[in-house]
Design a protein around this motif. Structure first.
Motif: not given
Length: 369
Positions: A352-369
C-alpha cells in the motif's frame, strides 16, 4: 473576532457571531473556524524570527497578534530516519506531547474570551498540557482522569496546580463524571467541543509543509484517538492549497489504532460514515483509548477524501513495536509510536506504501515514568 466566521461540520450552518466563549453548534456538533483570506492567492507569510507555532500567526485568529499564551510549543524536528521515512518528534514540546499545540491556542482564545475556569476529561497528556497553559494564563483548571491513569500523569498534572478528579476506566467515563460535577462557570474544552484546539493542531500541517520546503509527503501515518491533529492537518492542507502556498496532490492520511480500541478502523472496514462506541476499550497507548470520538465522522471523511486507510495493530505487539521505534529513532516515545511503526511495516509489506514514497510517522508524546 472580525476575521472569523464559524461553520458547523455537520449541518453546515454559518455562524457569524456565536455566543462566547465559542462552543458547539446548536445541533451539538463541532464548529470549524474560517477566515476572510481563505481561497485567496497570497505570498507565504510566516514570522521566521519566532521559533514556535506562533510563526504562523497570519493563518490564526487576529486576536493572537496582541496576546498569546506560549510556553515555546511547536517548531519540532522532522527527523529523517531513512531515505524516505521521516519522524515528526512532538515529544520535545513543553509538556512532552503534541497536545501543547492545541492547548496553547485553546487557552489563548479562552483568555481572550474572558474565561476564568476551564474543565476537560483526559486520557493523560491533554490534562497535563491544559494544566500548564492554564497556570500560565491565570485560569483555573479542572481535570477529570480515569482512575486507571498511571501515576506519572497524575503527578505532572498536579505540578501545574490543577484540580483533579479520578473516576472510571476510560476518557468517556471520566467525561461523564465531569458532566456530573461541572459548574455553570466552567468552560468545557473537551476534544472538538470548542473550535480552537483544531487551529493550534493545524500548525502541524503548516510546519510539515515548511520543513519539506512547501511541499508535502506522500503519506502521513497518525495515531488516532480523538483525531484533532489529523483534522487540523487536513484543514491546514486545504487552506494552503487555497492560498497557493502548496500545490499538487495531498498526502494519503492513515489512521492507526490498537485493536484494544479501534472505533474508527471498525467504521472504515464496514464502510460506515460515523463511528460507534467501542465497549470495554483497553490499550497501553493511552491517547488512543477514546471509545467514542466526537469527530469520528470528520476523521472518516478525511480518510475517504485523501484516499487513505484506517488500520489496527495487535495490542499484544505494542511493547515490542514501541521498543523497536525507540531504538530506531532514539526518541523515548510512548506506545502510540509503536502503533505507528507497526502500521507502517504492515502497509509497506502489503505494498500500500512503496519504498520510493515519502512517509511521515508521528511520535506524539514522551513515555512518562
Amino acid at each position: 473576532m472580525v476575521n472569523i466566521v464559524y461553520q458547523c461540520t455537520c449541518c453546515n450552518k454559518i455562524i457569524n457571531k456565536p455566543p462566547t466563549p465559542v462552543w458547539l453548534c446548536e445541533c451539538g456538533k463541532p464548529l470549524y473556524v474560517h477566515y476572510e483570506w481563505e481561497g485567496i492567492i497570497r505570498d507565504i507569510l510566516i514570522d521566521e524570527k519566532i521559533e514556535s507555532l506562533w510563526r504562523y500567526v497570519s493563518v490564526l485568529p487576529k486576536e493572537c497578534l496582541n496576546e498569546n499564551i506560549s510556553l515555546g510549543e511547536g517548531c519540532t524536528p522532522l527527523i529523517s530516519v531513512s531515505k524516505n521515512i521521516f519522524v515528526k518528534d512532538e515529544t520535545v514540546n513543553p509538556t512532552g506531547s503534541f497536545k501543547d499545540r492545541g492547548m496553547a491556542m485553546a487557552i489563548t482564545m479562552a483568555k481572550i474570551q474572558n474565561v476564568k475556569k476551564i474543565c476537560l476529561p483526559s486520557a493523560g497528556n491533554a490534562g497535563v498540557s491544559a494544566s500548564a497553559y492554564c497556570e500560565a494564563a491565570g485560569i483555573d483548571c479542572f481535570v477529570f482522569l480515569p482512575e486507571t491513569i498511571p501515576e506519572p500523569f497524575i503527578n505532572e498534572t498536579k505540578r501545574y496546580n490543577a484540580e483533579l478528579v479520578l473516576n472510571g476506566k476510560t476518557i468517556s467515563e471520566a467525561a461523564k463524571t465531569m458532566i456530573d460535577h461541572k459548574k455553570d462557570d466552567w468552560f468545557d474544552i473537551s476534544t472538538l467541543k470548542e473550535p480552537f484546539r483544531v487551529e493550534g493542531k493545524k500548525t502541524l500541517g503548516y510546519e510539515i509543509a515548511e520543513q519539506f520546503n512547501w511541499s508535502l509527503p506522500d503519506v502521513i501515518i497518525y495515531p488516532t484517538g480523538g483525531g484533532t491533529g489529523l483534522i487540523g492537518m487536513w484543514k491546514a492542507f486545504k487552506e494552503m492549497l487555497g492560498m497557493g502556498w502548496i500545490s499538487g496532490r495531498l498526502p494519503r492520511m492513515v489512521v492507526v489504532q490498537s485493536d484494544g480500541c479501534s472505533p474508527v478502523v471498525n467504521a472504515f472496514e464496514i464502510k460506515q460514515n460515523k463511528t460507534e462506541f467501542w465497549p470495554n476499550s483497553d490499550t497501553i497507548a493511552l491517547g488512543l483509548n477514546v471509545p467514542g470520538p466526537l469527530g469520528g465522522y470528520l476523521i472518516l471523511d478525511i480518510i475517504s477524501e485523501s484516499n487513505g486507510i484506517a488500520i489496527k495493530v495487535p495490542e499484544s505487539s505494542l511493547q515490542i513495536e514501541t521498543e523497536d521505534f525507540r531504538k530506531m529513532t532514539g526518541i523515548d516515545a510512548s506506545p502510540e509510536a509503536g502503533v505507528v511503526w507497526s502500521s507502517y511495516k504492515t502497509l509497506l509489506d502489503s505494498e500500500w506504501i512503496s519504498n520510493n514514497e515519502k512517509v511521515v510517522l508521528f511520535a506524539t508524546g514522551i513515555e512518562r515514568r
